[in-house]
Design a protein around this motif. Structure first.
Motif, PDB file in Angstrom:
ATOM      1  N   TYR A   1      -6.418 -10.594   5.130  1.00 53.38           N
ATOM      2  CA  TYR A   1      -5.355 -10.014   5.958  1.00 53.38           C
ATOM      3  C   TYR A   1      -5.479  -8.497   5.910  1.00 53.38           C
ATOM      4  O   TYR A   1      -5.788  -7.916   4.870  1.00 53.38           O
ATOM      5  CB  TYR A   1      -3.981 -10.452   5.439  1.00 53.38           C
ATOM      6  N   ALA A   2      -5.248  -7.851   7.049  1.00 53.53           N
ATOM      7  CA  ALA A   2      -5.335  -6.400   7.133  1.00 53.53           C
ATOM      8  C   ALA A   2      -3.978  -5.774   6.851  1.00 53.53           C
ATOM      9  O   ALA A   2      -3.030  -5.989   7.605  1.00 53.53           O
ATOM     10  CB  ALA A   2      -5.831  -5.981   8.506  1.00 53.53           C
TER      11      ALA A   2
ATOM     12  N   LEU B   1       0.852  -1.178   0.000  1.00 52.50           N
ATOM     13  CA  LEU B   1       0.000   0.000   0.000  1.00 52.50           C
ATOM     14  C   LEU B   1       0.895   1.236   0.000  1.00 52.50           C
ATOM     15  O   LEU B   1       1.835   1.315   0.798  1.00 52.50           O
ATOM     16  CB  LEU B   1      -0.894   0.042   1.239  1.00 52.50           C
ATOM     17  N   VAL B   2       0.600   2.170  -0.865  1.00 49.86           N
ATOM     18  CA  VAL B   2       1.369   3.406  -0.940  1.00 49.86           C
ATOM     19  C   VAL B   2       0.418   4.584  -0.760  1.00 49.86           C
ATOM     20  O   VAL B   2      -0.530   4.754  -1.535  1.00 49.86           O
ATOM     21  CB  VAL B   2       2.111   3.523  -2.282  1.00 49.86           C
ATOM     22  N   GLU B   3       0.708   5.382   0.258  1.00 47.59           N
ATOM     23  CA  GLU B   3      -0.104   6.554   0.560  1.00 47.59           C
ATOM     24  C   GLU B   3       0.563   7.818   0.026  1.00 47.59           C
ATOM     25  O   GLU B   3       1.799   7.906  -0.038  1.00 47.59           O
ATOM     26  CB  GLU B   3      -0.270   6.717   2.075  1.00 47.59           C
TER      27      GLU B   3
ATOM     28  N   ASN C   1      -6.108   1.425   5.542  1.00 41.10           N
ATOM     29  CA  ASN C   1      -6.205   0.048   6.007  1.00 41.10           C
ATOM     30  C   ASN C   1      -7.096  -0.719   5.044  1.00 41.10           C
ATOM     31  O   ASN C   1      -8.247  -0.311   4.828  1.00 41.10           O
ATOM     32  CB  ASN C   1      -6.789   0.022   7.426  1.00 41.10           C
ATOM     33  N   LEU C   2      -6.570  -1.761   4.446  1.00 43.59           N
ATOM     34  CA  LEU C   2      -7.329  -2.558   3.492  1.00 43.59           C
ATOM     35  C   LEU C   2      -7.292  -4.018   3.929  1.00 43.59           C
ATOM     36  O   LEU C   2      -6.227  -4.546   4.280  1.00 43.59           O
ATOM     37  CB  LEU C   2      -6.732  -2.441   2.081  1.00 43.59           C
TER      38      LEU C   2
ATOM     39  N   SER D   1      -9.319 -10.036  -3.768  1.00 44.19           N
ATOM     40  CA  SER D   1     -10.475  -9.219  -3.402  1.00 44.19           C
ATOM     41  C   SER D   1     -10.108  -8.314  -2.237  1.00 44.19           C
ATOM     42  O   SER D   1      -9.179  -8.595  -1.484  1.00 44.19           O
ATOM     43  CB  SER D   1     -11.681 -10.085  -3.020  1.00 44.19           C
ATOM     44  N   ILE D   2     -10.830  -7.212  -2.139  1.00 47.37           N
ATOM     45  CA  ILE D   2     -10.663  -6.268  -1.036  1.00 47.37           C
ATOM     46  C   ILE D   2     -11.985  -6.171  -0.306  1.00 47.37           C
ATOM     47  O   ILE D   2     -12.982  -5.753  -0.893  1.00 47.37           O
ATOM     48  CB  ILE D   2     -10.206  -4.884  -1.525  1.00 47.37           C
ATOM     49  N   ASN D   3     -12.006  -6.573   0.941  1.00 44.74           N
ATOM     50  CA  ASN D   3     -13.253  -6.651   1.679  1.00 44.74           C
ATOM     51  C   ASN D   3     -13.509  -5.435   2.564  1.00 44.74           C
ATOM     52  O   ASN D   3     -14.606  -5.286   3.100  1.00 44.74           O
ATOM     53  CB  ASN D   3     -13.278  -7.921   2.530  1.00 44.74           C
ATOM     54  N   PHE D   4     -12.501  -4.615   2.760  1.00 42.29           N
ATOM     55  CA  PHE D   4     -12.666  -3.401   3.546  1.00 42.29           C
ATOM     56  C   PHE D   4     -11.616  -2.403   3.091  1.00 42.29           C
ATOM     57  O   PHE D   4     -10.469  -2.775   2.837  1.00 42.29           O
ATOM     58  CB  PHE D   4     -12.506  -3.667   5.049  1.00 42.29           C
ATOM     59  N   MET D   5     -12.023  -1.133   2.979  1.00 43.08           N
ATOM     60  CA  MET D   5     -11.100  -0.047   2.682  1.00 43.08           C
ATOM     61  C   MET D   5     -11.432   1.082   3.648  1.00 43.08           C
ATOM     62  O   MET D   5     -12.587   1.512   3.723  1.00 43.08           O
ATOM     63  CB  MET D   5     -11.255   0.438   1.235  1.00 43.08           C
TER      64      MET D   5
END
Length: 124
Positions: free
Chosen positions: A111-112, A4-6, A96-97, A30-34
């Motif tokens: 995984y977070a 992840l790059v912010e 946080n993904l 898949s991404i279950n939370f962003m």
């Protein structure tokens, strides 16, 4: 492997705006939370805004109406538009993904992942 790059933090005067970006790359099935968290000096990390997999959003009361979370699923990217910034918004902001990867025919557990953090400083 996922990264992840912010980007997008900085120094702004009260009342100003900033837009944070968090781009995910690598083995993403898949991404279950962003979401976005922040941590001010001497305080615990808190959830600022988040998306669920169903597409609903939630915001901390302190930022409701001023911050907007958005995403580009094709780019695995989440944004945080911050308007009407206040000195109390000063903090390090982290994306946080929750990501599922795939290895051959198998999928990993969710995984977070955390971004590296970006400093937001609001002067009065």
């Amino acid at each position: 492997q996922v990264q992840l790059v912010e980007s997008g933090g900085g120094l702004v005067q009260a009342g100003g705006s900033l837009r944070l970006t968090c781009a995910a790359s690598g083995n993403i099935f898949s991404i279950n939370f962003m979401g976005w968290y922040r941590q001010a000096p001497g305080k615990e990390r808190e959830l600022v805004a988040g998306f669920t997999s169903g597409g609903s959003t939630n915001y901390a009361d302190s930022v409701e109406g001023r911050f907007t979370i958005s995403r580009d699923n094709a780019k695995n990217t989440v944004y945080l538009q911050m308007n009407s910034l206040k000195p109390e918004d000063t903090a390090v902001y982290y994306c946080n993904l929750h990501i599922v990867s795939q290895y051959g025919g198998n999928r990993s557990p969710q995984y977070a992942y955390w971004g590296q953090g970006t400093q937001v400083t609001v002067s009065s």
